[in-house]
Design an enzyme around this catalytic site. Structure first.
Site, PDB file in Angstrom:
ATOM      1  N   ASP A   1     -12.754  85.255  35.178  1.00 42.44           N
ATOM      2  CA  ASP A   1     -12.494  85.265  33.734  1.00 42.44           C
ATOM      3  C   ASP A   1     -13.826  85.407  33.019  1.00 42.44           C
ATOM      4  O   ASP A   1     -14.844  84.853  33.450  1.00 42.44           O
ATOM      5  CB  ASP A   1     -11.799  83.973  33.298  1.00 42.44           C
ATOM      6  CG  ASP A   1     -10.369  83.872  33.818  1.00 42.44           C
ATOM      7  OD1 ASP A   1      -9.778  84.924  34.085  1.00 42.44           O
ATOM      8  OD2 ASP A   1      -9.866  82.744  33.959  1.00 42.44           O
TER       9      ASP A   1
ATOM     10  N   ASP B   1      -5.039  89.141  32.325  1.00 43.05           N
ATOM     11  CA  ASP B   1      -4.269  88.173  31.533  1.00 43.05           C
ATOM     12  C   ASP B   1      -3.767  88.811  30.241  1.00 43.05           C
ATOM     13  O   ASP B   1      -2.619  88.583  29.827  1.00 43.05           O
ATOM     14  CB  ASP B   1      -5.131  86.954  31.202  1.00 43.05           C
ATOM     15  CG  ASP B   1      -5.574  86.190  32.446  1.00 43.05           C
ATOM     16  OD1 ASP B   1      -4.836  86.241  33.452  1.00 43.05           O
ATOM     17  OD2 ASP B   1      -6.642  85.555  32.408  1.00 43.05           O
TER      18      ASP B   1
END
Length: 231
Positions: A175, A189
């Site tokens: 991330d 995501d």
């Protein structure tokens, strides 16, 4: 012996006798079988062929969207890992509101469920299987886009869980997009969230993946359109 009128023999002689079997019989003409309707069959075949073509195009669109989302996610992760991982200070993109900083996430999207990496790996694989099963009856253009986003995002994060450290099925997702007062996430995501929102909107409107609309009134049969049968 001469028979008198009204005698039993006269009455018997008055009854006509049937001709011998096969004598003087005319061939009985049987009605010919109703001819088939090649025009109707050709029309049905053409309609079915058109549906097959539409389904193939929708599946091709789904795969194209999925591959595009997957490649963008994979390329962004490779880039930020090579260029940004290990930096002490995040890179400001939009002031302090959005920054780039690499974080290894063992949980689900937005850092949830850090201790259930294997479970989320199995869920991601299950989502991919479900999407592929739905694609077998896919005729809707918006559904193709939505499912493509979901598939591409699921494949992006599943790749991390399979091939990144610390081990297979337990890999941590990369991330790097940090939004102030929110969470750190990646482009996979984002694709999953966008695809999920589109699925909710399509379902709310009554749209089905096969192109039908649930809750729509059924088409009237010809007898109903003509006012029913004559009484």
């Amino acid at each position: 012996m001469i028979s008198t009128p009204g005698s039993h023999q006269t009455q018997d002689d008055a009854v006509p006798t049937a001709p011998p079997s096969g004598a003087g019989e005319q061939p009985v003409s049987r009605p010919a079988a109703e001819p088939e309707h090649p025009a109707d069959e050709a029309g049905a075949t053409a309609a079915e062929g058109a549906r097959v073509v539409v389904r193939r195009r929708r599946i091709s669109l789904l795969l194209a969207v999925a591959v595009l989302a997957y490649l963008i996610d994979l390329g962004s992760k490779l880039l930020v890992v090579s260029e940004l991982e290990g930096r002490s200070e995040p890179i400001k993109v939009i002031g302090d509101w959005m920054t780039f900083q690499v974080i290894r996430n063992g949980g689900a999207a937005f850092g949830m469920g850090q201790a259930m990496t294997v479970l989320f790996t199995a869920i991601a694989a299950g989502v991919i299987v479900v999407i592929w099963r739905i694609a077998r009856r896919l005729y809707s253009l918006p559904w193709a886009i939505a499912l493509g986003l979901l598939l591409g995002g699921a494949l992006g994060n599943l790749t991390d869980r399979l091939f990144r450290s610390p081990s297979v099925f337990r890999g941590h997702v990369v991330d790097f997009i940090s939004v102030q007062h929110f969470a750190v996430f990646n482009l996979a995501d984002s694709a999953i969230v966008c695809g999920g929102i589109l699925v909710v909107l399509l379902s709310f409107r009554g749209s089905n993946p096969d192109g039908t609309v649930h809750g729509a009134p059924a088409k009237k049969q010809p007898a109903e359109q003509d006012g029913g049968s004559e009484g």
